[in-house]
Design a protein around this motif. Structure first.
Motif, mmCIF file in Angstrom:
data_model
loop_
_atom_site.group_PDB
_atom_site.id
_atom_site.type_symbol
_atom_site.label_atom_id
_atom_site.label_comp_id
_atom_site.label_asym_id
_atom_site.label_seq_id
_atom_site.Cartn_x
_atom_site.Cartn_y
_atom_site.Cartn_z
ATOM 1 N N TYR A 1 33.137 46.513 41.382
ATOM 2 C CA TYR A 1 34.071 45.916 40.429
ATOM 3 C C TYR A 1 33.476 45.960 39.028
ATOM 4 N N THR A 2 34.338 45.738 38.065
ATOM 5 C CA THR A 2 33.908 45.718 36.676
ATOM 6 C C THR A 2 34.754 44.699 35.930
ATOM 7 N N TYR A 3 34.479 44.553 34.648
ATOM 8 C CA TYR A 3 35.274 43.659 33.807
ATOM 9 C C TYR A 3 36.251 44.476 32.965
ATOM 10 N N ASP A 4 37.441 43.944 32.807
ATOM 11 C CA ASP A 4 38.416 44.575 31.920
ATOM 12 C C ASP A 4 37.821 44.639 30.518
ATOM 13 N N HIS A 5 37.784 45.823 29.946
ATOM 14 C CA HIS A 5 37.097 46.020 28.672
ATOM 15 C C HIS A 5 37.694 45.190 27.543
ATOM 16 N N LEU A 6 38.991 44.934 27.581
ATOM 17 C CA LEU A 6 39.649 44.263 26.464
ATOM 18 C C LEU A 6 40.073 42.831 26.764
ATOM 19 N N ALA A 7 40.092 42.436 27.996
ATOM 20 C CA ALA A 7 40.586 41.101 28.339
ATOM 21 C C ALA A 7 39.639 40.011 27.851
ATOM 22 N N ARG A 8 40.204 39.026 27.161
ATOM 23 C CA ARG A 8 39.460 37.846 26.720
ATOM 24 C C ARG A 8 40.349 36.626 26.972
ATOM 25 N N PRO A 9 39.953 35.670 27.825
ATOM 26 C CA PRO A 9 38.680 35.590 28.538
ATOM 27 C C PRO A 9 38.529 36.706 29.559
ATOM 28 N N PRO A 10 37.290 36.955 30.012
ATOM 29 C CA PRO A 10 37.022 38.105 30.872
ATOM 30 C C PRO A 10 37.802 38.066 32.190
ATOM 31 N N VAL A 11 38.166 39.253 32.644
ATOM 32 C CA VAL A 11 38.898 39.430 33.895
ATOM 33 C C VAL A 11 38.214 40.535 34.692
ATOM 34 N N ILE A 12 37.965 40.287 35.977
ATOM 35 C CA ILE A 12 37.350 41.283 36.851
ATOM 36 C C ILE A 12 38.438 42.161 37.470
ATOM 37 N N LYS A 13 38.148 43.452 37.562
ATOM 38 C CA LYS A 13 39.094 44.385 38.174
ATOM 39 C C LYS A 13 38.321 45.427 38.990
ATOM 40 N N PRO A 14 38.999 46.156 39.867
ATOM 41 C CA PRO A 14 38.312 47.155 40.691
ATOM 42 C C PRO A 14 37.747 48.301 39.847
ATOM 43 N N LEU A 15 36.627 48.843 40.305
ATOM 44 C CA LEU A 15 36.038 50.029 39.691
ATOM 45 C C LEU A 15 35.968 51.152 40.727
ATOM 46 N N THR A 16 35.082 51.035 41.704
ATOM 47 C CA THR A 16 35.092 51.982 42.821
ATOM 48 C C THR A 16 35.825 51.405 44.020
ATOM 49 N N ALA A 17 36.064 50.101 44.008
ATOM 50 C CA ALA A 17 36.841 49.478 45.078
ATOM 51 C C ALA A 17 38.319 49.820 44.923
ATOM 52 N N ASP A 18 39.012 49.902 46.047
ATOM 53 C CA ASP A 18 40.449 50.182 46.034
ATOM 54 C C ASP A 18 41.184 48.860 46.212
ATOM 55 N N GLY A 19 41.204 48.075 45.139
ATOM 56 C CA GLY A 19 41.849 46.768 45.184
ATOM 57 C C GLY A 19 40.836 45.644 45.244
ATOM 58 N N MET A 20 41.316 44.419 45.106
ATOM 59 C CA MET A 20 40.463 43.235 45.155
ATOM 60 C C MET A 20 40.062 42.944 46.602
ATOM 61 N N PRO A 21 38.980 42.177 46.813
ATOM 62 C CA PRO A 21 38.522 41.905 48.183
ATOM 63 C C PRO A 21 39.538 41.085 48.966
ATOM 64 N N GLU A 22 39.578 41.311 50.274
ATOM 65 C CA GLU A 22 40.300 40.429 51.173
ATOM 66 C C GLU A 22 39.304 39.379 51.649
ATOM 67 N N ALA A 23 39.549 38.109 51.333
ATOM 68 C CA ALA A 23 38.596 37.037 51.640
ATOM 69 C C ALA A 23 39.169 36.092 52.677
ATOM 70 N N SER A 24 38.299 35.613 53.552
ATOM 71 C CA SER A 24 38.712 34.596 54.517
ATOM 72 C C SER A 24 38.950 33.279 53.783
ATOM 73 N N ALA A 25 39.628 32.359 54.434
ATOM 74 C CA ALA A 25 39.976 31.091 53.789
ATOM 75 C C ALA A 25 38.748 30.294 53.384
ATOM 76 N N ASP A 26 37.649 30.467 54.122
ATOM 77 C CA ASP A 26 36.428 29.723 53.803
ATOM 78 C C ASP A 26 35.460 30.511 52.910
ATOM 79 N N PHE A 27 35.887 31.649 52.432
ATOM 80 C CA PHE A 27 35.083 32.493 51.543
ATOM 81 C C PHE A 27 33.730 32.878 52.154
ATOM 82 N N LYS A 28 33.763 33.178 53.457
ATOM 83 C CA LYS A 28 32.549 33.632 54.128
ATOM 84 C C LYS A 28 32.626 35.100 54.556
#
Length: 619
Positions: free
Chosen positions: A83-110
């Motif tokens: 992942y990387t940060y959006d170059h222009l977004a302020r406040p900062p926003v994370i977006k995919p770089l080599t990932a194909d979309g955002m992570p799928e996370a379990s409800a307990d974030f484990k």
């Protein structure tokens, strides 16, 4: 400037491969001279080239053993994280770089499942024996294992250690206990490739902010195992990643040249600036859809002394100056505006609030300034109260900063501009009273205090030899003398001091710390016991603090976590293993042909987002 400075300056500039012509104009300003402009497009072989100079030397380009900012600026353009940060977004926003979309996370974030984009390739390299090498999930697993490998002595291992990836910490412990090489072939239950392009990460505890740890290409970029094995102990000179640039030339501590990666995938300029962000919206309108990178080559010199670095920019030997030296800020941007003599040449100035702190480190294991007994705490507090940070900011740093009150960094969670503490006080009278109360007295009347047991009280601080460091050292010695403490300076190169502080062999040192993510907890690593020798430069150990730190790791952002941060601040101030000096302002400047620059907040990569408009060079 006196004329006897010129021979030394000219000789140094010759050794650094810089031009030597210069002119003195009224008021002591150095003006650009005809004939010194950066080579034209024709002279550069028709390529678009960005040239500038870093203020400190790199240490190498293998991510695993890195911690310094200057090397990471380079590696962030060679390697790519998930992942990387959006170059222009302020406040900062994370977006995919080599990932194909955002992570799928379990409800307990484990448990996190991450897909990789197929069709991403490493830069061509002899290690691949003439073949094309696609990025796969195993490359990230291997890269993370390299931080766990004790042989690599990775300073940032502690950041991964506290993620508690199932099996990773145990694999490291096994290598240490057995005195055998780290087993890279062992499958980790918590870090597995479900298929060629799918990662599954399982953690022992909840980590709601895991993605922030994955959005750092400078350290967490994918590494191909065959490259490391091919180059062996020379891997620091042969970085091979999937990033937009490749290392074309390297003269250690002198010149680093990166070239456009010819194997780089089709990636286009896109961003999401806020609707009311006029500057961001203008940049997006100008560049949206352009293929990245937009320039062909970047040449980075190392010029540690502020004067020649500033002169090189004025003389157009370089297109961009990152962090205008404090000594020249009044010449560069008086009253916050680009100086008239620079503005008429189209020079642009960029002033921003840095996400950083400047600190002094006390080695808590040192027999003089370390320790947890009342008299040792009193000594550190007294030394802190004697430091005139306002004068440091106004006189030495030319107003480029503001007094800090806690270790939390602006633009991160936990930072509260309303928080006040003793850390921000300058009070020599209270400093002397503390020393008197705890037995640091001048028993023989020579003007210098002794320790409570009557032995001499002498302190020393590691430093560097550049002009800014010398000015800061002189002021610190003056402050210590004012309270009767002998203070010595021991200069060395910055990378040497970094290694020494990590080894626990320095009594004191000053340095700047920059945030790499929004989560303010990363700064608290300065105090976290298990990180002693890596991020915890002071080697501070406190069970109450460590318990707060661990509890904050698993909590989601919110009032409960913020309350823990407040408690942590108070412990940090009370034991004073550091003096928190200030937060800095940063001023960058660019020639008019450098188009599209916007200083990153946490991240280090930006070269791919700028263009070079050579039609502007005539200005």
């Amino acid at each position: 400037m006196s004329k006897d400075v010129f021979p030394e300056l000219i000789d140094r500039r010759r050794r650094q491969g810089l031009g030597v012509a210069m002119a003195v104009v009224a008021g002591g300003l150095f003006a650009p001279l005809a004939g010194l402009a950066t080579p034209s497009v024709a002279e550069s072989g028709g390529q678009k080239v960005l040239r500038y100079a870093l203020r400190a030397a790199e240490t190498g380009f293998d991510p695993a053993p890195l911690s310094d900012l200057y090397s990471r600026i380079i590696t962030s353009h060679l390697f790519e994280g998930l992942y990387t940060y959006d170059h222009l977004a302020r406040p900062p926003v994370i977006k995919p770089l080599t990932a194909d979309g955002m992570p799928e996370a379990s409800a307990d974030f484990k448990v996190f499942t991450i897909k990789l984009k197929p069709g991403i390739f490493f830069a061509d390299d002899p290690a691949f024996k003439g073949g094309k090498r696609e990025l796969v999930a195993e490359d990230f697993i291997y890269a993370f294992k390299r931080f766990a490998d004790p042989a690599n002595k990775a300073p940032s291992w502690s950041d991964l250690e506290e993620l508690n990836i199932v099996g990773l910490n145990e694999a490291r412990d096994e290598a240490i206990a057995s005195h055998k090489p780290f087993d890279y072939d062992k499958v980790l239950p918590g870090f597995r490739a479900l298929d060629r392009h799918t990662l599954r990460i399982e953690l022992k505890e909840s980590r709601p902010r895991l993605i922030e740890s994955l959005a750092d290409s400078s350290l967490r970029g994918a590494v191909a195992r065959e490259v490391v094995e091919f180059y062996g102990d020379q891997i620091a000179a042969h970085p091979v990643g999937t990033g937009p640039f490749i290392l074309a030339n390297w003269r250690r501590s002198s010149l680093i040249t990166l070239a456009r990666n010819p194997a780089y995938r089709e990636r286009f300029y896109d961003a999401q600036p806020a609707a009311d962000d006029a500057e961001g919206q203008a940049l997006l309108a100008r560049f949206k859809g352009r293929r990245l990178p937009m320039i062909d080559r970047v040449e980075v010199a190392i010029i540690e002394e502020p004067q020649p670095r500033w002169l090189s920019f004025l003389n157009q030997e370089y297109d961009f100056i990152e962090r205008v030296p404090e000594e020249y800020i009044s010449q560069a941007m008086p009253a916050g505006k680009v100086a008239a003599n620079l503005a008429k040449h189209g020079v642009q100035g960029y002033r921003s609030q840095a996400p950083d702190i400047v600190i002094s480190v006390y080695n808590m294991e040192d027999p003089v300034v370390g320790g947890y007994t009342p008299e040792r705490i009193a000594l550190r507090r007294a030394m802190n109260l004697a430091m005139d940070i306002r004068a440091e900011i106004d006189i030495v740093r030319r107003g480029q900063g503001y007094t800090a009150q806690s270790p939390f960094i602006p633009n991160t969670s936990g930072y509260d501009p309303k928080f006040k503490s003793e850390m921000g006080d300058y009070d020599p009278a209270r400093s002397k009273a503390l020393l008197d109360l705890y037995g640091y007295l001048d028993r023989d009347g020579d003007g210098w205090r002794e320790q409570p047991d009557g032995s001499p009280l002498r302190v020393w601080r590691a430093s560097q030899t550049d002009q800014l460091s010398r000015a800061l050292d002189e002021r610190w010695q003056r402050d210590m003398k004012a309270i009767g403490i002998r203070a010595e300076i021991r200069p060395a190169q910055w990378p040497e001091n970094l290694r020494a502080v990590q080894a626990g062999s320095l009594m004191m040192w000053w340095l700047g710390i920059s945030a790499a993510q929004y989560d303010g907890q990363s700064t608290l690593g300065l105090y976290y016991g298990p990180q002693a020798g890596s991020g915890n430069y002071a080697r501070f150990k406190n069970e109450q603090f460590d318990a707060l730190y661990r509890k904050a790791l698993v909590l989601p952002d919110g009032p409960e976590r913020e309350a823990l941060f407040v408690q942590a601040k108070r412990i940090a101030v009370a034991y004073a293993p550091y003096k928190i000096h200030l937060h800095r302002y940063i001023t960058d400047m660019a020639r008019p042909w450098i188009v599209g620059y916007r200083r990153p907040v946490f991240w280090n990569d930006w070269w791919q987002y700028v263009d070079v408009d050579d039609s502007q060079r005539k200005t």
